[in-house]
Design an enzyme around this catalytic site. Structure first.
Site, PDB file in Angstrom:
ATOM      1  N   ALA A 155       0.870  -1.188   0.000  1.00 14.99           N
ATOM      2  CA  ALA A 155       0.000   0.000   0.000  1.00 14.99           C
ATOM      3  C   ALA A 155       0.911   1.244   0.000  1.00 14.99           C
ATOM      4  O   ALA A 155       0.805   2.122   0.861  1.00 14.99           O
ATOM      5  CB  ALA A 155      -0.963   0.013   1.177  1.00 14.99           C
ATOM      6  N   ARG A 212      -2.528   3.628   6.612  1.00 13.17           N
ATOM      7  CA  ARG A 212      -3.781   3.585   7.379  1.00 13.17           C
ATOM      8  C   ARG A 212      -4.632   4.855   7.191  1.00 13.17           C
ATOM      9  O   ARG A 212      -5.792   4.851   7.584  1.00 13.17           O
ATOM     10  CB  ARG A 212      -3.504   3.376   8.873  1.00 13.17           C
ATOM     11  CG  ARG A 212      -3.014   1.978   9.182  1.00 13.17           C
ATOM     12  CD  ARG A 212      -3.057   1.664  10.671  1.00 13.17           C
ATOM     13  NE  ARG A 212      -2.845   0.261  10.923  1.00 13.17           N
ATOM     14  CZ  ARG A 212      -1.684  -0.294  11.276  1.00 13.17           C
ATOM     15  NH1 ARG A 212      -0.615   0.463  11.415  1.00 13.17           N
ATOM     16  NH2 ARG A 212      -1.584  -1.598  11.485  1.00 13.17           N
ATOM     17  N   HIS A 232       6.876   5.813   1.473  1.00 17.79           N
ATOM     18  CA  HIS A 232       7.643   4.631   1.072  1.00 17.79           C
ATOM     19  C   HIS A 232       8.521   4.952  -0.140  1.00 17.79           C
ATOM     20  O   HIS A 232       9.677   4.551  -0.205  1.00 17.79           O
ATOM     21  CB  HIS A 232       6.709   3.498   0.637  1.00 17.79           C
ATOM     22  CG  HIS A 232       5.829   2.954   1.702  1.00 17.79           C
ATOM     23  ND1 HIS A 232       4.470   3.126   1.699  1.00 17.79           N
ATOM     24  CD2 HIS A 232       6.109   2.220   2.801  1.00 17.79           C
ATOM     25  CE1 HIS A 232       3.939   2.519   2.737  1.00 17.79           C
ATOM     26  NE2 HIS A 232       4.909   1.969   3.436  1.00 17.79           N
TER      27      HIS A 232
END
Ligand code: PAF
Length: 287
Positions: A36, A191, A41
């Site tokens: 995700a 999240r 990232h």
């Protein structure tokens, strides 16, 4: 020349590929993730490209770091989008092992980093850092990278992993990559996708509150009182505050008086069903 992204699912194939690169003199950098992938990232992946010759990204939603009541089942899994993003960044290899490859049926080893794992997120998520340390120890053994990179959004996790690597004499350099924020200050996190539109609007208040707190702390004043006021502000806005604390940036020891040591504000709060975490440095006015 565009190089085709290798997608590998077994430890044996991962080793074969990485060993060949290493014997050719390449420096290997690993970015462990649970997928995700967002800009946070991707910034770690870009950093990885600068730190070595071959970039390996692992995508594995690690069941060992979720308690039974947590979101392992609903954690976002976006493999096609992830692979597209990694291809466009020129990643060499993505390691996506199935659960049985990582945890065979009679798997019975657990890595626990005492002390650093116990405060902050370790209080309400006592299983978490053991699960992280165990899977990261495995990933480091599986890939044997020269460098592994983790985001500073999970600052406590970064320190736990660095300590584990040192304590277990792992021949790897653990680097932290800066926390990346949305335009309104919200720390990027997989999240954040759980937030309703109303919660998403409110969410940046966490960062705003701890940044203002960090500024106030830099000017002096009672640390306990300033933290209490900041926590109240969040509670009044509808956050359920898990912790809001000032800790030493190197060893996470509580900071209760102004000693001049490097300090950070750490916070975790539930907004509806979403757990948000964030941290900022307390500015050093001496600099
Ligand atoms: O930060 C994460 O995404 C995970 O905790 C990690 C380090 C990949 C271990 O599963």
């Amino acid at each position: 020349m565009t190089v085709k992204l290798k997608i590998i699912k077994t430890i044996a194939q991962l080793r074969e590929c990485v060993d060949a690169w290493r014997s050719g003199g390449d420096r290997i950098v690993l970015v462990p993730t649970m997928g995700a992938l967002h800009e946070g990232h991707l910034s770690l992946v870009k950093m990885a490209r600068d730190k070595g010759d071959r970039t390996v990204v692992s995508i594995f939603v690690n069941p060992a770091q979720f308690a039974p009541n947590e979101d392992f089942g609903s954690y976002p899994r976006e493999h096609d989008e992830d692979l597209q993003k990694l291809t466009s960044l020129g990643v060499d290899l993505v390691f996506m092992p199935p659960r049985e490859e990582v945890y065979p049926q009679d798997f019975s080893t657990h890595v626990e980093v005492q002390g650093l794992s116990e405060g902050l997120c370790g209080v309400s998520r006592p299983h978490f850092f053991g699960g992280v340390a165990t899977v990261v120890a495995k990933l480091l053994n599986q890939c044997r990278p020269d460098v592994a990179i983790f985001g500073e959004k999970d600052y406590q996790q970064l320190l736990v992993i660095r300590r584990m690597a040192r304590d277990l004499d792992m021949d790897v350099e653990i680097l932290g990559g800066p926390l990346i924020r949305e335009g309104d200050g919200l720390a990027m996190s997989s999240r954040n996708a759980y937030l309703s539109p109303q919660e998403r609007e409110k969410a940046p208040l966490l960062h705003q509150t701890i940044s203002e707190l960090a500024e106030q702390l830099a000017n002096g004043g009672s640390i306990a009182e300033l933290c209490e006021t900041a926590a109240k502000r969040l509670a009044l806005a509808g956050f359920e505050v898990d912790y809001l604390e000032v800790r030493n940036a190197d060893n996470l020891a509580p900071v209760t008086t102004h000693t001049g040591e490097p300090a950070r504000v750490f916070a975790a709060a539930m907004l509806g069903k979403t757990r948000l975490i964030d941290n900022v440095a307390v500015p050093d006015r001496k600099k």
